[in-house]
Design a protein around this motif. Structure first.
Motif, PDB file in Angstrom:
ATOM      1  N   ILE A  98      13.137 -19.049   3.360  1.00  0.00           N
ATOM      2  CA  ILE A  98      13.085 -17.776   4.202  1.00  0.00           C
ATOM      3  C   ILE A  98      11.795 -17.319   4.462  1.00  0.00           C
ATOM      4  CG2 ILE A  98      13.684 -15.200   3.794  1.00  0.00           C
ATOM      5  CD1 ILE A  98      15.812 -16.006   1.984  1.00  0.00           C
ATOM      6  N   CYS A  99      11.467 -17.077   5.812  1.00  0.00           N
ATOM      7  CA  CYS A  99      10.197 -16.933   6.269  1.00  0.00           C
ATOM      8  C   CYS A  99      10.184 -15.453   7.012  1.00  0.00           C
ATOM      9  CB  CYS A  99       9.809 -17.708   7.144  1.00  0.00           C
ATOM     10  SG  CYS A  99       9.874 -19.515   6.822  1.00  0.00           S
ATOM     11  N   GLY A 100       8.943 -14.771   7.264  1.00  0.00           N
ATOM     12  CA  GLY A 100       8.727 -13.909   8.212  1.00  0.00           C
ATOM     13  C   GLY A 100       7.678 -12.714   8.012  1.00  0.00           C
ATOM     14  N   TRP A 101       7.919 -11.680   8.682  1.00  0.00           N
ATOM     15  CA  TRP A 101       7.130 -10.595   8.508  1.00  0.00           C
ATOM     16  C   TRP A 101       7.737  -9.511   8.167  1.00  0.00           C
ATOM     17  CZ3 TRP A 101       2.019  -9.742   9.620  1.00  0.00           C
ATOM     18  CH2 TRP A 101       1.460  -8.343  10.012  1.00  0.00           C
ATOM     19  N   VAL A 102       7.277  -8.816   7.031  1.00  0.00           N
ATOM     20  CA  VAL A 102       7.909  -7.560   6.548  1.00  0.00           C
ATOM     21  C   VAL A 102       6.928  -6.681   6.110  1.00  0.00           C
ATOM     22  CG1 VAL A 102       9.523  -6.992   4.524  1.00  0.00           C
ATOM     23  CG2 VAL A 102       9.723  -9.375   5.461  1.00  0.00           C
ATOM     24  N   GLU A 103       6.966  -5.604   7.219  1.00  0.00           N
ATOM     25  CA  GLU A 103       5.580  -4.660   7.097  1.00  0.00           C
ATOM     26  C   GLU A 103       6.374  -3.242   6.989  1.00  0.00           C
ATOM     27  OE1 GLU A 103       2.662  -4.434   7.075  1.00  0.00           O
ATOM     28  OE2 GLU A 103       2.195  -2.440   8.120  1.00  0.00           O
ATOM     29  N   LEU A 104       5.492  -2.578   5.948  1.00  0.00           N
ATOM     30  CA  LEU A 104       6.123  -1.174   6.086  1.00  0.00           C
ATOM     31  C   LEU A 104       4.880  -0.418   5.512  1.00  0.00           C
ATOM     32  CD1 LEU A 104       9.212   0.298   4.601  1.00  0.00           C
ATOM     33  CD2 LEU A 104       7.177   0.807   3.208  1.00  0.00           C
ATOM     34  N   LEU A 123       0.775  -1.299  -0.116  1.00  0.00           N
ATOM     35  CA  LEU A 123      -0.094  -0.019   0.149  1.00  0.00           C
ATOM     36  C   LEU A 123       0.821   1.341   0.076  1.00  0.00           C
ATOM     37  CD1 LEU A 123      -3.222  -0.815   2.197  1.00  0.00           C
ATOM     38  CD2 LEU A 123      -3.155   0.119  -0.127  1.00  0.00           C
ATOM     39  N   TYR A 124       1.971   1.361   0.757  1.00  0.00           N
ATOM     40  CA  TYR A 124       2.920   2.557   0.594  1.00  0.00           C
ATOM     41  C   TYR A 124       3.119   2.560  -0.771  1.00  0.00           C
ATOM     42  CZ  TYR A 124       6.561   5.659   1.939  1.00  0.00           C
ATOM     43  OH  TYR A 124       7.217   7.007   1.815  1.00  0.00           O
ATOM     44  N   THR A 125       3.616   1.921  -1.623  1.00  0.00           N
ATOM     45  CA  THR A 125       3.941   2.198  -2.979  1.00  0.00           C
ATOM     46  C   THR A 125       2.850   2.378  -3.930  1.00  0.00           C
ATOM     47  OG1 THR A 125       5.920   0.864  -2.884  1.00  0.00           O
ATOM     48  CG2 THR A 125       5.205   1.258  -5.019  1.00  0.00           C
ATOM     49  N   ASP A 126       1.773   1.803  -3.363  1.00  0.00           N
ATOM     50  CA  ASP A 126       0.260   1.957  -4.218  1.00  0.00           C
ATOM     51  C   ASP A 126       0.103   3.568  -4.042  1.00  0.00           C
ATOM     52  OD1 ASP A 126       0.440  -0.710  -4.468  1.00  0.00           O
ATOM     53  OD2 ASP A 126      -1.361  -1.273  -2.865  1.00  0.00           O
ATOM     54  N   ALA A 127       0.387   3.897  -2.845  1.00  0.00           N
ATOM     55  CA  ALA A 127      -0.125   5.398  -2.673  1.00  0.00           C
ATOM     56  C   ALA A 127       0.680   6.424  -3.515  1.00  0.00           C
ATOM     57  CB  ALA A 127      -0.086   5.741  -1.323  1.00  0.00           C
ATOM     58  N   LEU A 128       1.839   5.926  -3.964  1.00  0.00           N
ATOM     59  CA  LEU A 128       2.903   6.694  -4.803  1.00  0.00           C
ATOM     60  C   LEU A 128       2.196   6.713  -6.206  1.00  0.00           C
ATOM     61  CD1 LEU A 128       6.429   5.633  -3.606  1.00  0.00           C
ATOM     62  CD2 LEU A 128       4.973   7.483  -3.006  1.00  0.00           C
ATOM     63  N   HIS A 129       1.983   5.501  -6.598  1.00  0.00           N
ATOM     64  CA  HIS A 129       1.371   5.230  -7.765  1.00  0.00           C
ATOM     65  C   HIS A 129      -0.060   6.205  -8.036  1.00  0.00           C
ATOM     66  CE1 HIS A 129      -0.076   3.520 -11.844  1.00  0.00           C
ATOM     67  NE2 HIS A 129      -1.015   3.011 -11.257  1.00  0.00           N
ATOM     68  N   GLN A 130      -0.962   5.978  -6.896  1.00  0.00           N
ATOM     69  CA  GLN A 130      -2.149   6.500  -7.038  1.00  0.00           C
ATOM     70  C   GLN A 130      -1.848   8.163  -7.345  1.00  0.00           C
ATOM     71  OE1 GLN A 130      -5.295   5.014  -6.850  1.00  0.00           O
ATOM     72  NE2 GLN A 130      -6.142   6.673  -7.491  1.00  0.00           N
ATOM     73  N   ALA A 131      -1.000   8.707  -6.452  1.00  0.00           N
ATOM     74  CA  ALA A 131      -0.630  10.255  -6.593  1.00  0.00           C
ATOM     75  C   ALA A 131      -0.148  10.677  -7.630  1.00  0.00           C
ATOM     76  CB  ALA A 131       0.359  10.498  -5.372  1.00  0.00           C
TER      77      ALA A 131
END
Lengths: 225, 85, 379
Positions: free
Chosen positions: A167-173, A92-100
């Motif tokens: 490789i596993c895990g949580w990658v939140e930004l 979503l963070y990058t989505d917002a850049l595209h939307q802008a």
């Protein structure tokens, strides 16, 4: 079938921990994410020019995976290695850049380099290229870190022999925050991290001869480290 | 022409996130794709946007980009030919 | 090891609001693609849009457009089965790439908070609506999400982790995706032409598709469909350009053959990803050539419903199943002349053919690929 944690990395609140040990702390106050992650990249002397072209989510995943020290134990075929990641905010963070970039009809220039990152699994794609991983790859999105879902599914992939290392895990930004908890898992314990430090957090883990078992309880505890 | 090339290099460095690179390090005649700057297909699409945004030049077929984006020289020559026309 | 059956399904696409309507349109070779500038002001592009003026259900204002469609589709599916979907033994898997992406646009009004653009948030809203025991598992893995969801469901049923799994795939068309694919120069200005020599790109579509998967067959049905197995791979080559050699997809197909103990000669029909971009179709035909599938009848459903992203795998699996049930091979719409290095056996006219196994292929950005095989069983 038992599987073991090889290494684990935490990146959050301007800190980097490898196997639970603080390895880097940003001293400047309230540095923004791009500046912080660039500093981490440089501090650990990473060499990968494509890093600079990635979006923030991929940069976070990339740096985390570099610190897992995968080279040392890399004995598996590319098709037997997998990646299973999870986060809350997808891309979503990058989505917002595209939307802008398409919000103003008089200044309408969507960027191909931004748009290609508007899928969370692009971060997986970057890791696959970097570490030559061509096996099973999953991106789950959950409202909260869900260690049971992650562990149960990764264990299934091992049991059904789809993978031998993962490789596993949580990658939140998101716009306000970033949080990475990444770990590598394999069937053998030879390359797995040894827990010799018996501080309370490690003492409460399920261990087998100093090695950390990949189970839901352990992942829950390690995440909170 | 030299001014245009310099400006173009600055724009390319910014648009393609060529971290740590300065205009002086980009050779006017060197190939931008493959070896040279090591650009890829997404970069090529990004260069199309760059031309449209900064020079109002539209390229509809990405295949046309190949010859235009061969080097800084070819790209600058193309921009100049469009601006005169 | 338990078996996993697809026991019910429901489709919403440009072809209609039920599975039946969708299949009828397919058999009649009717495309849902129309020119529209709805998501590209001033530029007419072929889109396969759901008819918003013809909802066969009451639109619930407290839910988004996509949620309304998903809720309706899941309800219609659940009506066909009798298991307890609120039980601990039931899981819902949602496959989507962009979810409620329309909430990001400022033009949207609304009473619905922007947080719902979060896929996990949306999933919990759906969980609450149906009172599912578990939070839905959301898979967001580009254009293979739908196929992955079905593969994942089969594996979990196989291991007895759940008795029943509801798989719902959905993505809506939006200015967001249209502008994005357009700047990648990946959108065709006419209806897409998968595998054709004159193909120039995709046609965007939108769809919601639900399949119910269960450890037991529907007792009332004479014909059942077992999901035998599938595999997922990554090209490890480029994030947006598919591998030139078809390496990743080849690997997924080979692993699927291995897992199901079948080979190319057992496959009666292939439902390709077939997006109609130059690179996807070339890569896919290369992988089919390398796995001896180039002589097996194949089509792409994209000429009917467009590219429906996270729904694509699910809706195309259902279409494949229904074609298999009817022993029909459906014409690959938009195809006229071979346009790939290794020609495939593209279905050029509808035909009848007895079928037992069908293979579904999917590939997506991030270099991901999936393959899976479904078997028809007659009682």
């Amino acid at each position: 079938m038992k599987t073991f944690i090889q290494h684990f990395v935490h990146i959050h609140a301007q800190k980097v921990l490898i196997d639970g040990v603080l390895r880097y702390e940003e001293t400047a106050t309230a540095l923004d994410f791009p500046a912080f992650i660039r500093n981490v990249y440089k501090h650990f002397e990473m060499q990968y020019p494509k890093f600079y072209k990635m979006d923030d989510l991929s940069k976070l995943a990339f740096v985390g995976a570099e610190l897992l020290n995968l080279k040392k134990s890399d004995v598996y075929k590319s098709e037997d290695k997998g990646i299973v990641l999870m986060n809350r905010s997808s891309s979503l963070y990058t989505d917002a850049l595209h939307q802008a970039s398409i919000a103003d009809k008089n200044n309408y220039f969507p960027s191909p380099a931004v748009f290609v990152y508007t899928l969370p699994n692009i971060a997986i794609g970057e890791l696959c290229i970097r570490h030559q991983i061509s096996g099973e790859n999953y991106f789950f999105v959950q409202e909260h870190f869900n260690p049971a879902m992650l562990t149960n599914y990764v264990s299934l992939l091992f049991r059904q022999k789809h993978i031998q290392q993962c490789i596993c895990g949580w990658v939140e930004l998101n716009a306000d925050n970033y949080e990475l908890f990444l770990y590598s898992v394999e069937q053998n314990s030879e390359n797995a991290v040894k827990i010799v430090d018996k501080s309370p957090i490690f003492a409460s883990l399920n261990l087998e001869v100093d090695h950390i078992l990949n189970d839901t309880d352990n992942i829950k505890k390690l995440y909170k480290l | 022409m030299e001014d245009l090339k310099l400006k173009l290099k600055e724009q390319i460095i910014e648009a393609l996130n060529l971290e740590g690179m300065s205009p002086a390090e980009i050779d006017d005649a060197a190939p931008m794709f493959g070896e040279g700057l090591g650009l890829d297909s997404i970069d090529a699409l990004e260069l199309i946007v760059l031309l449209e945004k900064n020079y109002s030049i539209r390229i509809e077929d990405p295949k046309d980009g190949r010859a235009i984006f061969e080097s800084i020289n070819t790209m600058a020559a193309y921009i100049q030919s469009k601006q005169i026309a | 090891m338990k078996s996993a059956y697809i026991i019910a399904h429901h489709l919403i696409s440009a072809l209609g609001f039920t599975s039946k309507k969708n299949v009828e349109q397919l058999m009649a070779n009717q495309s849902g693609i129309r020119l529209s500038d709805r998501y590209s002001k001033g530029l007419e592009l072929p889109l396969a849009l759901i008819d918003k003026t013809a909802f066969p259900f009451e639109y619930k204002k407290e839910y988004t457009y996509l949620e309304n469609l998903m809720i309706h589709s899941m309800e219609e599916s659940l009506h066909q089965a009798s298991f307890d979907y609120k039980s601990e033994r039931c899981l819902c898997i949602i496959s989507t790439t962009k979810g409620n992406i329309d909430l990001l646009s400022n033009e949207k009004d609304l009473d619905i908070p922007k947080e719902r653009a979060g896929l996990g948030n949306m999933a919990e809203v759906i969980q609450k609506y149906f009172q599912f025991y578990h939070a839905p598992m959301v898979i967001s893995n580009a254009c293979i999400s739908g196929s992955m969801a079905v593969i994942t469901a089969q594996r979990m049923i196989q291991e007895d982790m759940y008795d029943n799994i509801i798989v719902c795939g959905g993505d809506i068309a939006s200015e967001f995706v249209v502008a994005g694919f357009n700047c990648l120069k990946a959108i065709s200005h006419q209806a897409c032409k998968p595998f054709d020599a004159h193909r120039t790109g995709i046609s965007m579509g939108e769809a919601v598709a639900t399949v119910l998967m269960s450890h037991e067959k529907m007792p009332s049905e004479k014909i059942s469909f077992e999901m035998l197995g599938g595999a997922i791979s990554n090209d490890a080559n480029h994030i947006s350009g598919p591998s030139r050699t078809g390496e990743g997809l080849t690997l997924a197909i080979q692993k699927t053959f291995e897992m199901t103990a079948l080979n190319a000669s057992d496959i009666d029909y292939v439902s390709a990803h077939g997006t109609a971009t130059i690179y996807n179709d070339e890569m896919e035909s290369m992988a089919m050539y390398r796995t001896a599938l180039d002589k097996v009848p194949v089509n792409s459903f994209k000429g009917y419903i467009g590219h429906t992203l996270g729904a694509a795998g699910v809706i195309e699996i259902v279409m494949g199943i229904e074609c298999m049930r009817a022993n029909m091979l459906i014409k690959s719409l938009g195809y006229e002349e071979n346009g790939v290095e290794h020609p495939l056996h593209i279905i050029q006219e509808n035909a009848t053919k007895a079928q037992t196994h069908f293979l579904k292929l999917s590939s997506g950005f991030g270099g991901c690929n999936a393959a899976l095989i479904i078997q028809k069983q007659e009682a």
